[in-house]
Write an enzyme that holds these catalytic residues in place. Structure first.
Site, mmCIF file in Angstrom:
data_model
loop_
_atom_site.group_PDB
_atom_site.id
_atom_site.type_symbol
_atom_site.label_atom_id
_atom_site.label_comp_id
_atom_site.label_asym_id
_atom_site.label_seq_id
_atom_site.Cartn_x
_atom_site.Cartn_y
_atom_site.Cartn_z
ATOM 1 N N TYR A 1 55.221 34.060 35.942
ATOM 2 C CA TYR A 1 56.356 33.410 36.074
ATOM 3 C C TYR A 1 56.999 34.120 36.173
ATOM 4 O O TYR A 1 58.205 34.138 37.086
ATOM 5 C CB TYR A 1 57.068 32.574 34.625
ATOM 6 C CG TYR A 1 58.223 31.593 34.266
ATOM 7 C CD1 TYR A 1 58.374 31.137 35.077
ATOM 8 C CD2 TYR A 1 58.751 32.165 33.973
ATOM 9 C CE1 TYR A 1 58.981 30.109 34.695
ATOM 10 C CE2 TYR A 1 59.825 32.022 33.473
ATOM 11 C CZ TYR A 1 60.713 30.171 33.852
ATOM 12 O OH TYR A 1 61.677 29.377 33.955
ATOM 13 N N ARG B 1 57.480 13.877 39.595
ATOM 14 C CA ARG B 1 56.025 13.317 39.304
ATOM 15 C C ARG B 1 56.362 11.905 38.252
ATOM 16 O O ARG B 1 55.555 11.169 39.054
ATOM 17 C CB ARG B 1 54.990 13.942 39.125
ATOM 18 C CG ARG B 1 54.288 15.290 39.820
ATOM 19 C CD ARG B 1 53.631 16.155 39.500
ATOM 20 N NE ARG B 1 54.065 16.925 38.041
ATOM 21 C CZ ARG B 1 53.723 17.681 37.109
ATOM 22 N NH1 ARG B 1 52.111 18.148 37.953
ATOM 23 N NH2 ARG B 1 53.900 18.274 36.169
#
Ligand code: NAP
Length: 259
Positions: free
Chosen positions: A158, A38
């Protein structure tokens, strides 16, 4: 490295940390690298560094938490550099972003973690696989984690996403094994990156420990790894030398997990 000259490599999360080191190492080995993430200035810095060193790279800004952007990434990469020969699924959401005991776990963080850590590798692998199969040569390398083998405390999403991605990559590896495409995971232990800085601070605070002391005792070898400890394995797995290596999950973890 044999087999890599002129290969097109897409590396997600290539702006910093482990992805950056892998992008640089693949470029040094002869790949043309598409660096995706990003943050534009980080991507620009990676591309500038690779170009200065005599390699080839282009940057593509993408938010992989946005399904539409994920779906168009391979075609954008192909338009800039050519169809993808080497896919490195590295971008990830850490356990450190919002660690919480299981009963308090935020569903939104679960969804984000599963999307970026598991569904994005699924989609990008599916979208890039036809070209690899057609040319009977391809490499998929996914940066999982030792938490794909053992749990991260207060990191349910996670842990689940990294266990899941190892299973997914093994399933794909089996299907394409006879067609020139290898599919493997790398499982790093604690590596000095922004993501892990947050994690070890959380653990040191939780345990009431001095941060430096905590860090030093993280692995049997001592301390944390650096991204450059991970990158050579990615280059090896991408190379022709690793043509018989598939469906594996390689620990690089300072001896933390010896299974
Ligand atoms: P990092 O330094 O924080 O880098 C993460 C990379 O992923 C950045 O380039 C980030 O770029 C990108 N990323 C995150 N969310 C994204 C999104 N929505 N869209 C596009 N890109 C995104 O972390 P790292 O430690 O190098 O992590 C890389 C991989 O290694 C992850 O899969 C992680 O789970 C795994 N890993 C790390 C460790 C460790 O100790 N560091 C251990 C085991 C496994 P932007 O923020 O600019 O988008």
């Amino acid at each position: 490295m044999a087999g890599l000259n002129g290969r097109i490599a897409l590396v997600t999360g290539a702006g910093r940390g482990i992805g950056r080191a892998i992008a640089e190492a693949l470029a040094s080995a002869g790949c043309k690298v598409v660096a995706a993430a990003r943050t534009d200035d980080e991507l620009r810095s990676v591309v500038d560094g690779i170009t200065l060193a005599g390699g080839e790279a282009v940057a593509l800004q993408v938010d992989l938490s946005d399904r539409d952007q994920t779906m168009t990434l391979p075609e954008r990469a192909a338009a800039q550099a050519g169809p993808i020969d080497v896919l490195v699924n590295n971008a990830g959401v850490g356990s450190s972003g919002d660690p919480r005991p299981f009963v308090d776990f935020r569903d939104q963080y679960w969804d984000l973690s599963l999307e970026v850590n598991l569904t994005v590798p699924y989609l990008l692998t599916k979208l890039t696989m036809p070209h690899m199969l057609e040319q009977r040569w391809g490499r998929v390398i996914t940066v999982a984690s030792v938490n794909g083998r053992r749990p991260a405390l207060h990191g349910s999403a996670y842990t689940a996403s990294k266990h899941g991605v190892i299973g997914l990559m093994r399933a794909v590896a089996l299907e394409v094994a006879a067609q020139g495409v290898t599919v493997n995971c790398i499982c790093p232990g604690p590596v000095k990156t922004l993501m892990n800085d947050l994690r070890i601070q959380y653990d040191a605070d939780r345990l009431g420990r001095d941060l430096a002391e905590h860090e030093q005792e993280l692995t049997p070898v001592g301390g944390r790894l650096v991204p450059e400890d991970i990158a050579p394995m990615a280059v090896y797995l991408a190379s022709d030398a690793a043509q018989m290596v598939t469906g594996q999950a390689w620990n690089i973890c300072g001896g933390l997990d010896m299974a």
